[in-house]
Design a protein around this motif. Structure first.
Motif, PDB file in Angstrom:
ATOM      1  N   ALA A 220      36.122  41.787  37.639  1.00 31.92           N
ATOM      2  CA  ALA A 220      35.797  43.194  37.426  1.00 31.92           C
ATOM      3  C   ALA A 220      37.068  44.036  37.314  1.00 31.92           C
ATOM      4  O   ALA A 220      37.194  44.885  36.419  1.00 31.92           O
ATOM      5  CB  ALA A 220      34.917  43.706  38.563  1.00 31.92           C
ATOM      6  N   GLU A 221      38.019  43.804  38.212  1.00 33.12           N
ATOM      7  CA  GLU A 221      39.251  44.580  38.212  1.00 33.12           C
ATOM      8  C   GLU A 221      40.050  44.364  36.935  1.00 33.12           C
ATOM      9  O   GLU A 221      40.661  45.302  36.403  1.00 33.12           O
ATOM     10  CB  GLU A 221      40.086  44.218  39.436  1.00 33.12           C
ATOM     11  CG  GLU A 221      39.474  44.685  40.750  1.00 33.12           C
ATOM     12  CD  GLU A 221      40.242  44.200  41.965  1.00 33.12           C
ATOM     13  OE1 GLU A 221      41.213  43.432  41.777  1.00 33.12           O
ATOM     14  OE2 GLU A 221      39.873  44.579  43.093  1.00 33.12           O
TER      15      GLU A 221
ATOM     16  N   GLN B 141      29.074  45.183  52.404  1.00 35.54           N
ATOM     17  CA  GLN B 141      30.128  45.398  53.389  1.00 35.54           C
ATOM     18  C   GLN B 141      29.839  46.597  54.287  1.00 35.54           C
ATOM     19  O   GLN B 141      30.569  46.848  55.240  1.00 35.54           O
ATOM     20  CB  GLN B 141      31.474  45.595  52.675  1.00 35.54           C
ATOM     21  CG  GLN B 141      32.009  44.334  52.033  1.00 35.54           C
ATOM     22  CD  GLN B 141      33.403  44.508  51.468  1.00 35.54           C
ATOM     23  OE1 GLN B 141      33.985  45.587  51.523  1.00 35.54           O
ATOM     24  NE2 GLN B 141      33.957  43.441  50.917  1.00 35.54           N
TER      25      GLN B 141
ATOM     26  N   VAL C   2      30.168  39.999  47.229  1.00 37.73           N
ATOM     27  CA  VAL C   2      30.990  39.727  46.052  1.00 37.73           C
ATOM     28  C   VAL C   2      32.107  38.761  46.425  1.00 37.73           C
ATOM     29  O   VAL C   2      32.856  39.002  47.380  1.00 37.73           O
ATOM     30  CB  VAL C   2      31.586  41.030  45.489  1.00 37.73           C
ATOM     31  CG1 VAL C   2      32.465  40.731  44.276  1.00 37.73           C
ATOM     32  CG2 VAL C   2      30.468  42.009  45.134  1.00 37.73           C
ATOM     33  N   ARG C   3      32.234  37.686  45.670  1.00 38.36           N
ATOM     34  CA  ARG C   3      33.303  36.727  45.916  1.00 38.36           C
ATOM     35  C   ARG C   3      34.605  37.230  45.289  1.00 38.36           C
ATOM     36  O   ARG C   3      34.588  38.011  44.328  1.00 38.36           O
ATOM     37  CB  ARG C   3      32.925  35.368  45.327  1.00 38.36           C
ATOM     38  CG  ARG C   3      31.676  34.753  45.968  1.00 38.36           C
ATOM     39  CD  ARG C   3      31.303  33.446  45.307  1.00 38.36           C
ATOM     40  NE  ARG C   3      30.088  32.888  45.879  1.00 38.36           N
ATOM     41  CZ  ARG C   3      29.499  31.766  45.446  1.00 38.36           C
ATOM     42  NH1 ARG C   3      30.044  31.099  44.433  1.00 38.36           N
ATOM     43  NH2 ARG C   3      28.403  31.325  46.009  1.00 38.36           N
ATOM     44  N   PRO C   4      35.740  36.777  45.806  1.00 39.56           N
ATOM     45  CA  PRO C   4      37.029  37.239  45.268  1.00 39.56           C
ATOM     46  C   PRO C   4      37.178  37.026  43.767  1.00 39.56           C
ATOM     47  O   PRO C   4      37.747  37.868  43.068  1.00 39.56           O
ATOM     48  CB  PRO C   4      38.048  36.413  46.058  1.00 39.56           C
ATOM     49  CG  PRO C   4      37.363  36.106  47.356  1.00 39.56           C
ATOM     50  CD  PRO C   4      35.917  35.924  47.005  1.00 39.56           C
TER      51      PRO C   4
ATOM     52  N   GLN D  55      34.891  37.102  41.427  1.00 38.49           N
ATOM     53  CA  GLN D  55      34.144  38.099  40.665  1.00 38.49           C
ATOM     54  C   GLN D  55      34.760  39.492  40.819  1.00 38.49           C
ATOM     55  O   GLN D  55      34.749  40.290  39.882  1.00 38.49           O
ATOM     56  CB  GLN D  55      32.673  38.118  41.103  1.00 38.49           C
ATOM     57  CG  GLN D  55      31.830  37.019  40.473  1.00 38.49           C
ATOM     58  CD  GLN D  55      32.282  35.629  40.872  1.00 38.49           C
ATOM     59  OE1 GLN D  55      32.366  35.327  42.068  1.00 38.49           O
ATOM     60  NE2 GLN D  55      32.584  34.768  39.905  1.00 38.49           N
ATOM     61  N   GLN D  56      35.305  39.777  42.006  1.00 37.39           N
ATOM     62  CA  GLN D  56      35.990  41.051  42.191  1.00 37.39           C
ATOM     63  C   GLN D  56      37.201  41.124  41.250  1.00 37.39           C
ATOM     64  O   GLN D  56      37.470  42.168  40.646  1.00 37.39           O
ATOM     65  CB  GLN D  56      36.436  41.211  43.643  1.00 37.39           C
ATOM     66  CG  GLN D  56      36.980  42.593  43.982  1.00 37.39           C
ATOM     67  CD  GLN D  56      35.920  43.674  43.907  1.00 37.39           C
ATOM     68  OE1 GLN D  56      34.857  43.565  44.507  1.00 37.39           O
ATOM     69  NE2 GLN D  56      36.191  44.729  43.147  1.00 37.39           N
TER      70      GLN D  56
ATOM     71  N   THR E  64      34.771  49.452  38.167  1.00 29.66           N
ATOM     72  CA  THR E  64      34.653  49.847  39.565  1.00 29.66           C
ATOM     73  C   THR E  64      33.435  49.145  40.160  1.00 29.66           C
ATOM     74  O   THR E  64      32.291  49.466  39.813  1.00 29.66           O
ATOM     75  CB  THR E  64      34.485  51.374  39.699  1.00 29.66           C
ATOM     76  OG1 THR E  64      35.625  52.020  39.149  1.00 29.66           O
ATOM     77  CG2 THR E  64      34.331  51.773  41.166  1.00 29.66           C
ATOM     78  N   MET E  65      33.661  48.156  41.016  1.00 22.93           N
ATOM     79  CA  MET E  65      32.567  47.426  41.646  1.00 22.93           C
ATOM     80  C   MET E  65      32.681  47.564  43.161  1.00 22.93           C
ATOM     81  O   MET E  65      33.729  47.260  43.740  1.00 22.93           O
ATOM     82  CB  MET E  65      32.571  45.951  41.237  1.00 22.93           C
ATOM     83  CG  MET E  65      31.377  45.175  41.815  1.00 22.93           C
ATOM     84  SD  MET E  65      31.004  43.624  40.956  1.00 22.93           S
ATOM     85  CE  MET E  65      32.499  42.706  41.243  1.00 22.93           C
TER      86      MET E  65
ATOM     87  N   ASP F 179      31.032  46.522  46.873  1.00 23.80           N
ATOM     88  CA  ASP F 179      30.193  45.547  47.569  1.00 23.80           C
ATOM     89  C   ASP F 179      29.373  46.288  48.618  1.00 23.80           C
ATOM     90  O   ASP F 179      29.869  46.653  49.683  1.00 23.80           O
ATOM     91  CB  ASP F 179      31.070  44.487  48.236  1.00 23.80           C
ATOM     92  CG  ASP F 179      30.252  43.328  48.807  1.00 23.80           C
ATOM     93  OD1 ASP F 179      29.046  43.521  49.063  1.00 23.80           O
ATOM     94  OD2 ASP F 179      30.820  42.240  49.006  1.00 23.80           O
TER      95      ASP F 179
END
Length: 279
Positions: A97-98, A109, A89-91, A93-94, A103-104, A106
């Motif tokens: 979502a936030e 990781q 997940v790229r920053p 897209q994170q 709640t996503m 990755d």
């Protein structure tokens, strides 16, 4: 466990993952998954939504061959009570979502999944190389650039096939481990003058390592296999020099999707269990 899963986008890994989830007694809806029916509304409303690895191929666009689907538009379909799982997940897209209270997680990781993916990539890299070579790896001088998870596992497999392994790294600790395993070591910054005898080069470093001056030192029939998402081999220069060069991206998804999907499936259930979600 009896949950509703929605799988959106991806490659053959997602298709195999859908099969595994169904075999475990779960309800599965899909959209943009190769070979499976599209039901975007149902998939987007599932208890657990599993997005692809990587989440995006292009900035802001879901990794999905079926349709051009911006992640921002897709996220508007989700609810805060759902669990969203995605890989790499790229920053941006994170943050998307936030901002919507989603709640996503990755899943890429996780070390367990990274190791399994590295093992699949190393084996698939050998398959790719052997399909493009007109000679065996036995007694061939092979160079591995980078000594992370994939580099290490690839070195072990090449050694097992009888290749003469040289691994190049930057960190002194990695160079020490390479020598401890009984392989030749090389500093990535000092490859000049040491490239004249290799039959195959495998790159795992996601930044430029082999530029035109270094590529000119390789034998004319040396096979270059690029495994990094950002190329470490100057492919345009390699092509102009007549060197065979393969950008072997997403090997697990293309060559061993069943194995890759099983690893993702394990990671999904570990995440659900660790979160304490009801089964």
């Amino acid at each position: 466990m009896n949950k509703t899963f929605g799988l959106i986008g991806g490659d053959r890994r997602q298709a195999e993952l859908a099969r595994l989830l169904k075999e475990k007694g779960n309800t599965v809806w899909t959209y943009g998954v190769p070979g499976l029916p599209d039901a975007l509304d149902q998939a987007a409303a599932a208890d657990v939504v599993i997005l692809p690895l990587p989440l995006c191929r292009e900035e802001g666009m879901l990794n999905c061959e079926a349709a051009a689907l911006p992640t921002a538009a897709l996220f508007r379909r989700f609810r805060p009570d759902q669990l969203l799982l995605a890989g790499q997940v790229r920053p941006a897209q994170q943050m998307e979502a936030e901002q919507r209270g989603l709640t996503m997680v990755d899943y890429f990781q996780r070390e367990d999944l990274n190791v399994a993916n590295a093992a699949a990539t190393a084996e698939a890299a050998l398959q790719t190389a052997m399909e493009h070579l007109d000679r065996t790896l036995l007694d061939m001088n092979c160079l591995i650039l980078g000594f992370g998870r994939i580099g290490r596992l690839l070195a072990f497999r090449l050694h097992g096939l009888g290749a003469n392994v040289t691994a190049a790294a930057r960190r002194p600790a990695d160079l020490a481990w390479i020598r401890a395993y009984g392989w030749r070591s090389a500093e990535i910054s000092r490859l000049g003058g040491r490239l004249g005898a290799f039959g195959a080069v495998f790159n795992t470093v996601p930044s430029l390592v082999l530029d035109r001056p270094l590529l000119m030192q390789l034998p004319k029939n040396c096979l270059c296999v690029e495994l990094a998402s950002t190329p470490g081999i100057d492919q345009e220069a390699a092509e102009k020099l007549g060197l065979p060069c393969i950008w072997a991206r997403s090997l697990p998804g293309r060559l061993v999707p069943a194995t890759a999907a099983a690893a993702i499936c394990d990671a999904v259930f570990y995440i659900i269990k660790e979160r304490g979600d009801p089964e």
